[in-house]
Design an enzyme around this catalytic site. Structure first.
Site, mmCIF file in Angstrom:
data_model
loop_
_atom_site.group_PDB
_atom_site.id
_atom_site.type_symbol
_atom_site.label_atom_id
_atom_site.label_comp_id
_atom_site.label_asym_id
_atom_site.label_seq_id
_atom_site.Cartn_x
_atom_site.Cartn_y
_atom_site.Cartn_z
ATOM 1 N N GLU A 40 0.825 -1.218 0.000
ATOM 2 C CA GLU A 40 0.000 0.000 0.000
ATOM 3 C C GLU A 40 0.858 1.267 0.000
ATOM 4 O OE1 GLU A 40 -3.652 0.349 0.119
ATOM 5 O OE2 GLU A 40 -2.822 2.266 -0.523
ATOM 6 N N GLY A 58 1.950 7.122 -0.796
ATOM 7 C CA GLY A 58 2.303 7.162 0.634
ATOM 8 C C GLY A 58 1.157 6.815 1.554
ATOM 9 N N ILE A 99 -1.948 7.648 1.611
ATOM 10 C CA ILE A 99 -3.329 7.567 1.091
ATOM 11 C C ILE A 99 -3.658 6.109 0.785
ATOM 12 C CG2 ILE A 99 -4.942 8.397 -0.647
ATOM 13 C CD1 ILE A 99 -2.892 10.568 -1.374
ATOM 14 N N GLY A 138 12.937 16.031 2.944
ATOM 15 C CA GLY A 138 12.884 14.565 3.017
ATOM 16 C C GLY A 138 11.851 13.931 2.110
ATOM 17 N N ASP A 197 9.586 8.055 -10.756
ATOM 18 C CA ASP A 197 8.867 7.651 -9.546
ATOM 19 C C ASP A 197 7.350 7.607 -9.812
ATOM 20 O OD1 ASP A 197 8.807 7.341 -6.480
ATOM 21 O OD2 ASP A 197 7.521 9.078 -6.803
ATOM 22 N N LYS A 202 4.682 4.236 -9.870
ATOM 23 C CA LYS A 202 3.394 4.173 -9.165
ATOM 24 C C LYS A 202 2.243 3.988 -10.153
ATOM 25 C CE LYS A 202 5.364 7.053 -5.498
ATOM 26 N NZ LYS A 202 5.701 8.425 -5.119
ATOM 27 N N GLY A 236 7.023 11.067 3.124
ATOM 28 C CA GLY A 236 7.404 11.452 4.485
ATOM 29 C C GLY A 236 7.242 10.300 5.469
HETATM 30 N N1 HSE Z 1 9.997 10.806 -3.696
HETATM 31 C C1 HSE Z 1 8.627 10.473 -3.491
HETATM 32 C C2 HSE Z 1 7.810 11.758 -3.607
HETATM 33 C C3 HSE Z 1 8.445 9.839 -2.156
HETATM 34 O O1 HSE Z 1 8.400 12.842 -3.731
HETATM 35 O O2 HSE Z 1 6.605 11.695 -3.595
HETATM 36 C C4 HSE Z 1 7.225 8.990 -2.034
HETATM 37 O O3 HSE Z 1 7.225 7.912 -2.905
#
Ligand code: HSE
Length: 445
Positions: free
Chosen positions: A129, A134, A136, A187, A201, A205, A307
């Protein structure tokens, strides 16, 4: 067995968040489960530091192999990130009969299709998940809450770093490079920030979301991917003047052609969205996923996509789900969980990806041209040859370099036709090679 024993691989940002929940929220978890979640061990390469959390009851090691092979661990949480060595450790944990929970979108996007059958063969669960958006719970919503629906589209703001950068550039006219540094300091960013800003990224997803939405296989390598690194503050302003905002969107839609062949459209790129659209209101590092289904119509999920605390929240939600069904020691308990991709494995289809040249879109075009008579006429003549009709056209005032920006919005055409027209336009005298092409989604506006 009234407790499930957990080991964590990687005590970085998310790993510490997961450890914190397992320790500080242990009683709440027990009340929800009627069983105990116990953090037994954790592995990290750097143990010589202050963790800011009492880990005195936790066996610490710098060897991840100890965790994935340990007899006293039922479930391994992988929070190392990246393709390797995460894949090797996850496969080893599964082979040793351990359930796995991961936040690793790269791992699932690239190797999920090999890991799911391995987990099924060993009778263990694999939860991910936290890999998409993240905190959600959008995968659970898509996999379970929307099970009655044929999914018609998925739109996602899936990268907090990019959304943070685009928001700051728009609100403050800030410079791209400075804002990226700020996002990294907060972060949100990946270890390699090109994964964020070049859209990789988001593509990880989106490939997971698309396969879960349409019952197809994960095809990360086939996602059309463009990032935000070429967007300037001037582009954001010009787009705003036309009534739009730029968002890095992941977009997935199903297609069926006249012969009945099904294909999946998957693309990640900076996208013009109308200022009034709900997805345009998602700012800063927030994420949102909008899913439309044939019965439910439009649904939208919003929250923190990155985060420590939000991502750890999603990690532990998977641990709770697995612990609920799998801690009684029965060999086939995973059958009580939804299949990882929401469809029984034998019913998942090998759908092809729609080639990018075949997608249909409206476009924003920004040409840099010499301010000479006939330039606009020459450009529009090529567009007319390709039967591309214009919705709006504007020219910004001349600046020092003599090149001026001509901005156009087109009506719908195919990407292949648009690209053919663009290559003819950039070979015209007085038109520079540097063209910005952005795709537009109207969201019913
Ligand atoms: N680097 C990703 C972002 C972290 O900025 O959303 C979460 O996958």
């Amino acid at each position: 067995m009234n407790e499930i024993r957990v080991g964590i691989l990687g005590l970085g940002t998310i790993g510490m968040g997961a450890a914190r929940i397992l320790i500080e929220q242990q009683e709440l978890m027990s009340r929800r489960l009627g069983k105990t979640l116990r953090l037994v061990a954790a592995a990290d390469r750097n143990l010589d530091r202050d963790f800011g959390l009492d880990l005195s009851e936790v066996r610490l090691t710098d060897d991840a192999n100890e965790i994935v092979t340990a007899d006293d661990i039922d479930l391994v949480i992988e929070l190392i990130g990246g393709y390797e060595p995460a894949r090797t450790f996850v496969a080893r944990a599964i082979e040793h009969g351990k359930h796995v929970v991961t936040a690793n979108k790269a791992l699932i996007a690239k190797h999920g299709e090999a890991l799911f059958p391995l987990a099924a063969e060993k009778g263990v669960a694999i939860g991910f998940e936290a890999a998409v958006a993240g905190g959600i719970p959008c995968l659970k919503a898509l996999r379970e809450g929307l099970a009655a629906n044929a999914i018609e589209s998925v739109y996602g703001i899936l990268n907090g770093t990019c959304n943070f950068i685009l928001t700051k550039m728009e609100n403050e006219g800030a410079d791209y490079a400075d804002v990226l540094k700020e996002a990294q300091a907060l972060g949100y960013a990946e270890a390699d920030p090109t994964f964020d800003v070049e859209g990789i990224d988001t593509a990880h997803k989106l490939s997971i979301l698309a396969a879960m939405a349409f019952g197809s296989k994960i095809r990360f390598d086939e996602v059309f991917t463009e990032g935000i690194s070429k967007i300037s503050a001037a582009d954001i302003e010009a787009v705003h003047d036309l009534g739009y905002r730029i968002k890095l969107l992941g977009i997935a839609k199903p297609h069926k052609d006249d012969s009945g062949e099904e294909r999946v459209e998957m693309r990640v790129h900076p996208t013009l969205v109308p200022l009034a659209a709900q997805i345009a209101q998602v700012s800063d590092s927030y994420n949102a996923v909008q899913v439309s289904g044939d019965f439910v119509e439009h649904t939208m999920y919003f929250g923190r996509g990155a985060g420590e605390r939000p991502t750890a929240s999603a990690v532990i939600a998977d641990v709770v789900d697995i612990a609920r069904v799998c801690s009684d020691g029965s060999a086939d308990a995973v059958k009580y969980l939804a299949p990882p991709m929401g469809f029984v494995e034998s019913a998942r289809k090998e759908l092809k990806t729609l080639p990018i040249a075949d997608i249909r879109c409206e476009y924003y075009l920004r040409f840099m041209v010499q301010d000479q008579p006939g330039v606009i006429a020459a450009i529009t003549s090529v567009l007319s040859d390709h039967r591309i009709s214009l919705e709006a056209l504007s020219q910004k005032e001349r600046h020092a370099t003599q090149a001026v920006a001509i901005v156009m919005l087109t009506h719908e055409t195919t990407e292949g036709n648009l690209q053919a027209a663009i290559s003819r336009i950039t070979s015209l005298t007085h038109v520079e090679e540097d063209v910005l092409i952005l795709r537009k989604e109207s969201f019913g506006a």
